[in-house]
Write an enzyme that holds these catalytic residues in place. Sequence first.
Site, PDB file in Angstrom:
ATOM      1  N   HIS A 180       0.818  -1.216   0.000  1.00  9.55           N
ATOM      2  CA  HIS A 180       0.000   0.000   0.000  1.00  9.55           C
ATOM      3  C   HIS A 180       0.852   1.266   0.000  1.00  9.55           C
ATOM      4  O   HIS A 180       0.315   2.369  -0.122  1.00  9.55           O
ATOM      5  CB  HIS A 180      -0.911  -0.007   1.237  1.00  9.55           C
ATOM      6  CG  HIS A 180      -2.277   0.560   0.996  1.00  9.55           C
ATOM      7  ND1 HIS A 180      -2.863   0.653  -0.254  1.00  9.55           N
ATOM      8  CD2 HIS A 180      -3.198   1.079   1.858  1.00  9.55           C
ATOM      9  CE1 HIS A 180      -4.068   1.185  -0.148  1.00  9.55           C
ATOM     10  NE2 HIS A 180      -4.286   1.469   1.124  1.00  9.55           N
ATOM     11  N   ASP A 238      -0.800   2.480  -5.426  1.00  6.49           N
ATOM     12  CA  ASP A 238      -0.845   1.047  -5.684  1.00  6.49           C
ATOM     13  C   ASP A 238      -2.167   0.680  -6.346  1.00  6.49           C
ATOM     14  O   ASP A 238      -3.178   1.347  -6.146  1.00  6.49           O
ATOM     15  CB  ASP A 238      -0.690   0.270  -4.377  1.00  6.49           C
ATOM     16  CG  ASP A 238      -1.741   0.669  -3.351  1.00  6.49           C
ATOM     17  OD1 ASP A 238      -1.640   1.778  -2.792  1.00  6.49           O
ATOM     18  OD2 ASP A 238      -2.686  -0.103  -3.135  1.00  6.49           O
ATOM     19  N   ASN A 241      -8.938   3.749  -1.031  1.00  6.23           N
ATOM     20  CA  ASN A 241      -9.387   4.737  -0.050  1.00  6.23           C
ATOM     21  C   ASN A 241      -8.623   6.058  -0.123  1.00  6.23           C
ATOM     22  O   ASN A 241      -9.174   7.124   0.175  1.00  6.23           O
ATOM     23  CB  ASN A 241      -9.303   4.163   1.365  1.00  6.23           C
ATOM     24  CG  ASN A 241     -10.391   3.146   1.637  1.00  6.23           C
ATOM     25  OD1 ASN A 241     -11.464   3.198   1.032  1.00  6.23           O
ATOM     26  ND2 ASN A 241     -10.123   2.210   2.537  1.00  6.23           N
ATOM     27  N   TYR A 301      -2.206   9.522   6.935  1.00  9.47           N
ATOM     28  CA  TYR A 301      -2.645   8.153   6.712  1.00  9.47           C
ATOM     29  C   TYR A 301      -3.534   8.114   5.477  1.00  9.47           C
ATOM     30  O   TYR A 301      -4.164   9.099   5.091  1.00  9.47           O
ATOM     31  CB  TYR A 301      -3.336   7.531   7.933  1.00  9.47           C
ATOM     32  CG  TYR A 301      -2.350   7.226   9.048  1.00  9.47           C
ATOM     33  CD1 TYR A 301      -1.609   6.052   9.048  1.00  9.47           C
ATOM     34  CD2 TYR A 301      -2.148   8.142  10.080  1.00  9.47           C
ATOM     35  CE1 TYR A 301      -0.685   5.778  10.059  1.00  9.47           C
ATOM     36  CE2 TYR A 301      -1.227   7.880  11.088  1.00  9.47           C
ATOM     37  CZ  TYR A 301      -0.496   6.695  11.064  1.00  9.47           C
ATOM     38  OH  TYR A 301       0.426   6.438  12.048  1.00  9.47           O
ATOM     39  N   ASN A 338      -6.399   6.940   4.402  1.00 11.43           N
ATOM     40  CA  ASN A 338      -7.830   7.257   4.304  1.00 11.43           C
ATOM     41  C   ASN A 338      -8.143   8.747   4.387  1.00 11.43           C
ATOM     42  O   ASN A 338      -9.259   9.157   4.078  1.00 11.43           O
ATOM     43  CB  ASN A 338      -8.611   6.522   5.398  1.00 11.43           C
ATOM     44  CG  ASN A 338      -8.610   5.023   5.184  1.00 11.43           C
ATOM     45  OD1 ASN A 338      -8.003   4.513   4.247  1.00 11.43           O
ATOM     46  ND2 ASN A 338      -9.302   4.314   6.058  1.00 11.43           N
TER      47      ASN A 338
END
Length: 236
Positions: free
Chosen positions: A43, A118, A139, A88, A90
């Site tokens: 990720h 990714d 996300n 982060y 999200n």
Amino acid sequence: MLRRLNGVQGRRLISLSSNPPQKLPWLFVGLGNPGHKFLGTRHNTGFEMIDAFAEKLGISMCDVHCKALFGQGFVGDVPVFLAKPQTYMNLSGESVNWSASSILQATPKSGHVPHFHDDMELPCGVLRLQDKGGHGSHNGLKSVIDHFRGNKEFARLRIGIGRPPGQMDPKAFLLQKFNNLARERIDVALKEGADVLKLIPSEGLAECAQWFNKEQKYKHIRPQTHLEGVDSNLAT
């Protein structure tokens, strides 16, 4: 050492957008998760692409601005900014939206805000350049689109990581590190990506995508031996 862009540093960077040079700046954004825990995970390939691009340009990612690690420099005579949001995955859009508006005074439609991320829909190590698109259940992209008020018209460099093997939870797959063969393919992809990204400010994304995507499409397709078939983590 990280430097927070306030005071003189902040004024210096912001002044570039308030008195823009002849060439319109570019903001390149890599999506990922901050912290040692996520280093090398699938990720975080967006972060890795930013790092590879920064190394190629000789840009240090040591500034802190808009809740992101930042670097700035030039490709030829074109100003470029590189960002790794630290919110982060999200919440990536919070940092990206602030960066685009306060530094470039740009909108997604300007085409000068490419994102690296990714993508499980592409084979491991295969790259694809696009001028727009949806979030595909990613996300980080979803957050960016939400903060751009639903606008999907910003460029992307999709970095293939393959599909989870068997019935593996996709979330667990994303937070795993690559096996050796997959790591080799990703490392090659990072170099190829950095090479084409350096051309985009001068040649344009559409021109680069036309030949680059064609080269990438078939690069890992070859007769499969019985040994190659054993590696289930290189899901394509």
